[in-house]
Design an enzyme around this catalytic site. Sequence first.
Site, mmCIF file in Angstrom:
data_model
loop_
_atom_site.group_PDB
_atom_site.id
_atom_site.type_symbol
_atom_site.label_atom_id
_atom_site.label_comp_id
_atom_site.label_asym_id
_atom_site.label_seq_id
_atom_site.Cartn_x
_atom_site.Cartn_y
_atom_site.Cartn_z
ATOM 1 N N ASN A 13 18.820 66.618 13.726
ATOM 2 C CA ASN A 13 18.248 65.747 12.262
ATOM 3 C C ASN A 13 17.482 64.579 12.537
ATOM 4 O OD1 ASN A 13 18.959 64.567 10.686
ATOM 5 N ND2 ASN A 13 21.177 63.217 11.550
ATOM 6 N N LYS A 15 16.658 62.902 10.673
ATOM 7 C CA LYS A 15 17.232 61.681 10.034
ATOM 8 C C LYS A 15 16.364 61.232 8.032
ATOM 9 C CE LYS A 15 19.603 60.382 14.226
ATOM 10 N NZ LYS A 15 20.422 59.832 14.465
ATOM 11 N N HIS A 100 27.566 63.062 8.987
ATOM 12 C CA HIS A 100 27.507 62.178 10.260
ATOM 13 C C HIS A 100 27.799 60.716 10.010
ATOM 14 C CE1 HIS A 100 24.241 60.949 12.777
ATOM 15 N NE2 HIS A 100 23.741 61.774 12.733
ATOM 16 N N GLU A 102 26.241 58.220 10.887
ATOM 17 C CA GLU A 102 25.075 57.352 9.664
ATOM 18 C C GLU A 102 25.437 57.284 8.334
ATOM 19 O OE1 GLU A 102 21.545 58.871 11.228
ATOM 20 O OE2 GLU A 102 22.219 57.645 13.312
ATOM 21 N N GLU A 172 29.893 62.768 18.060
ATOM 22 C CA GLU A 172 28.611 62.295 18.271
ATOM 23 C C GLU A 172 29.435 60.539 18.533
ATOM 24 O OE1 GLU A 172 25.341 64.236 16.563
ATOM 25 O OE2 GLU A 172 25.794 63.251 14.561
ATOM 26 N N GLY A 178 21.066 57.017 18.658
ATOM 27 C CA GLY A 178 19.799 55.886 18.516
ATOM 28 C C GLY A 178 19.702 54.770 19.964
ATOM 29 N N SER A 218 21.855 60.540 21.778
ATOM 30 C CA SER A 218 20.392 60.267 22.835
ATOM 31 C C SER A 218 20.346 61.743 23.996
ATOM 32 C CB SER A 218 21.159 59.363 23.501
ATOM 33 O OG SER A 218 20.809 57.656 23.208
HETATM 34 P P1 13P Z 1 19.873 60.140 18.319
HETATM 35 O O1 13P Z 1 19.490 61.480 19.464
HETATM 36 O O2 13P Z 1 18.795 59.869 17.974
HETATM 37 O O3 13P Z 1 20.703 59.512 19.252
HETATM 38 O O4 13P Z 1 20.772 60.384 17.550
HETATM 39 C C1 13P Z 1 21.640 61.786 17.341
HETATM 40 C C2 13P Z 1 22.074 61.946 16.187
HETATM 41 O O5 13P Z 1 22.794 61.699 15.748
HETATM 42 C C3 13P Z 1 22.369 63.173 15.824
HETATM 43 O O6 13P Z 1 23.035 63.316 14.768
#
Ligand code: 13P
Length: 256
Positions: A13, A15, A100, A102, A172, A178, A218
Amino acid sequence: MSTTSRKPFVGGNWKMNTDLASAVELADNIVAACGQFTEKCDIAIFPPFPYLQAVGHTLGNHNILLGAQDVYFQPNGAYTGEVSTQMLLDLNVKVVLIGHSERRHVILEGDDLINSKLLAVLEAGLSAVLCVGETLAQRDAGETDQVNVSQLTSGLRNVTEKQMQRVTIAYEPVWAIGTGKVAKKEDAASAHAVIRQSISDLYSPNIAQQTRIQYGGSVNAKNASELFLESQIDGGLVGGASLDSGQFAAIVQAAI
Ligand code: 13P
């Protein structure tokens, strides 16, 4: 990987990262580094909307799946700024992220909207990755299982058994995204087991056994092997580390 017959699935992803040139370059490098693994592991990349077409061209006939980070549930009309399933199909998108964290916590999407989006994706013949996960406050309050089951149950409302063949769940935990804080493998495995039991309750033990559940938060080249050794974890949804083709390939290899 696990002792089950589920094919692992690793998604990248991206983002709101990359620009046109670096998106194409990254896709090219991912094809070179991961193209040979698609028989053993499903691999998808989720670039930003404006680069889907260019990245799709770069993926060409390689079996790496083109994914979208979101979609709107209406087929067309006065929905400024939104993107329909047909638009994604036109660009050869195969799989869409839904709910997701976010989008839930930054853009403030609610359960009903997420469910409408998932139904639209499945009705269009696309595959979906439905994301669930608790915040740190919810974990600290002992609400992890309840939150995951509730997001799963509302997200999957009116999804048929047959459509479940095209649904992957991504667990997640919001506090691990992140942040560099990866969930302990036991905690991730326990959340996955609860999610799988819940799929069994909603559908059947058989559907629960077939449904892939990715871990996200992560994941990197160093911690992936340990996580993926857990039989409940069927691959990963990777953010930051998916922007590096070498790390992404190492994560794919860890999943195999
Ligand atoms: P990170 O791997 O940067 O923590 O993000 C995970 C994520 O949100 C994947 O959709």
